[in-house]
Write a protein that holds these residues in place. Structure first.
Motif, PDB file in Angstrom:
ATOM      1  N   ALA A 142       0.837  -1.208   0.000  1.00 35.85           N
ATOM      2  CA  ALA A 142       0.000   0.000   0.000  1.00 35.85           C
ATOM      3  C   ALA A 142       0.870   1.256   0.000  1.00 35.85           C
ATOM      4  O   ALA A 142       0.553   2.251  -0.669  1.00 35.85           O
ATOM      5  CB  ALA A 142      -0.926  -0.003   1.219  1.00 35.85           C
ATOM      6  N   TYR A 143       2.002   1.193   0.730  1.00 32.16           N
ATOM      7  CA  TYR A 143       2.914   2.328   0.746  1.00 32.16           C
ATOM      8  C   TYR A 143       3.526   2.551  -0.634  1.00 32.16           C
ATOM      9  O   TYR A 143       3.680   3.696  -1.079  1.00 32.16           O
ATOM     10  CB  TYR A 143       4.006   2.088   1.782  1.00 32.16           C
ATOM     11  N   LYS A 202       0.921   4.213  -2.778  1.00 28.03           N
ATOM     12  CA  LYS A 202       0.769   5.617  -2.402  1.00 28.03           C
ATOM     13  C   LYS A 202       1.973   6.437  -2.851  1.00 28.03           C
ATOM     14  O   LYS A 202       1.828   7.585  -3.301  1.00 28.03           O
ATOM     15  CB  LYS A 202       0.600   5.720  -0.884  1.00 28.03           C
ATOM     16  N   GLU A 254       1.642   7.107  -6.527  1.00 31.09           N
ATOM     17  CA  GLU A 254       0.653   8.159  -6.753  1.00 31.09           C
ATOM     18  C   GLU A 254       1.240   9.538  -6.429  1.00 31.09           C
ATOM     19  O   GLU A 254       0.989  10.513  -7.149  1.00 31.09           O
ATOM     20  CB  GLU A 254      -0.582   7.896  -5.896  1.00 31.09           C
ATOM     21  N   THR A 255       2.024   9.603  -5.361  1.00 24.83           N
ATOM     22  CA  THR A 255       2.652  10.881  -5.008  1.00 24.83           C
ATOM     23  C   THR A 255       3.623  11.326  -6.086  1.00 24.83           C
ATOM     24  O   THR A 255       3.678  12.511  -6.450  1.00 24.83           O
ATOM     25  CB  THR A 255       3.385  10.739  -3.666  1.00 24.83           C
TER      26      THR A 255
END
Length: 282
Positions: free
Chosen positions: A122-123, A126, A129-130
């Motif tokens: 999940a990290y 994310k 996406e960042t």
């Protein structure tokens, strides 16, 4: 431990020291200070987490056996034995409880590893996406810099056109000063042109301070400059016609020049009125 308070204190000390807790706990229901049921509840609430659970075997001579056993299970005991008990059976229950605890600990570690892997994935998602958002922001910043440079070029072009218009105004003033009538008209037109230039400068400042009105002000500046050029050509034609029609004075005779009459200040249109008239004519 001789009573429930000593047992809880012992477990608390081992937790603070970071040492391993007991593999199996034997509790008697009848103890001074606290009952075995109360100690069991305290252990479940204070010394356990979601992935580790201590086996607690309750022993008692209370009767009836079934009532005490059911109450013990409701309080969180793992197993129950009545007194007097068989030592071999107790050893077997202790061994089974310890084995179940170890298996539960291994399963808990596996679950923690799976949760850690899921959190890591999940990290990563994310983080990607960042990074995508950062790339989009960089692209927007580059586009903004490009738009800013284009706006600077447009403003520089407008300033150049304004300077050319002012030079044309000065030239017209010099040409129209030869004739009194033409001079009055030229003065009036010069004032109008100066007011138009002021309006253009005001519009240019507004374009620099307010990006939303940029296109509208630029169009007004261009239209105002076009009107100024048309008025310049018209005044040139008028000046040439009047100069050609005016008779030349004979030698030895001086023709008195009529006094210059300036238009009343009250009749001179304001910059806003001239701008409104130009806008309505367009």
């Amino acid at each position: 431990a001789m009573d429930g308070h000593e047992a809880l204190k012992f477990l608390e000390t081992r937790r603070k020291e970071g040492t391993q807790q007991p593999d199996v706990i034997l509790l008697d229901i009848q103890m001074p200070g606290m009952t075995g049921f109360e100690v069991c509840v305290e252990i479940r609430e204070r010394f356990e987490d979601a992935h580790s659970k201590m086996p607690i075997i309750m022993v008692s001579a209370r009767t009836p056996y079934e009532v005490s056993a059911l109450e013990g299970y409701q309080k969180g005991t793992t197993d129950y034995m009545s007194k007097p008990f068989n030592v071999q059976l107790l050893r077997h229950k202790v061994a089974v409880a310890a084995k179940l605890k170890n298996e539960a600990a291994i399963a808990g570690q596996t679950m923690v590893s799976r949760e850690a892997l899921a959190n890591f994935r999940a990290y990563e998602i994310k983080a990607q996406e960042t990074l995508n958002q950062i790339d989009a922001l960089r692209k927007e910043a580059a586009d903004a810099v490009k738009d800013r440079d284009q706006l600077k070029e447009q403003l520089a072009l407008n300033e150049q056109r304004t300077a050319e218009a002012m030079q044309e105004r000065d030239l017209l003033k010099a040409q129209l000063s030869c004739s009194a009538d033409a001079g009055r008209d030229a003065a009036r037109e010069t004032d109008l042109l100066a007011e138009a230039v002021q309006e253009m400068q005001l519009l240019r400042r507004q374009v620099a301070s307010n990006a939303e009105e940029r296109d509208l002000l630029k169009q007004q500046l261009l239209e105002s400059s076009s009107e100024s050029f048309k008025e310049r050509d018209l005044m040139r034609q008028q000046a040439a016609s009047e100069q050609a029609a005016r008779p030349r004075p004979r030698l030895g005779a001086l023709t008195p020049r009529p006094p210059s009459v300036s238009p009343p200040l009250s009749q001179s249109p304001s910059p806003r009125q001239e701008f409104a008239v130009s806008a309505s004519s367009r």
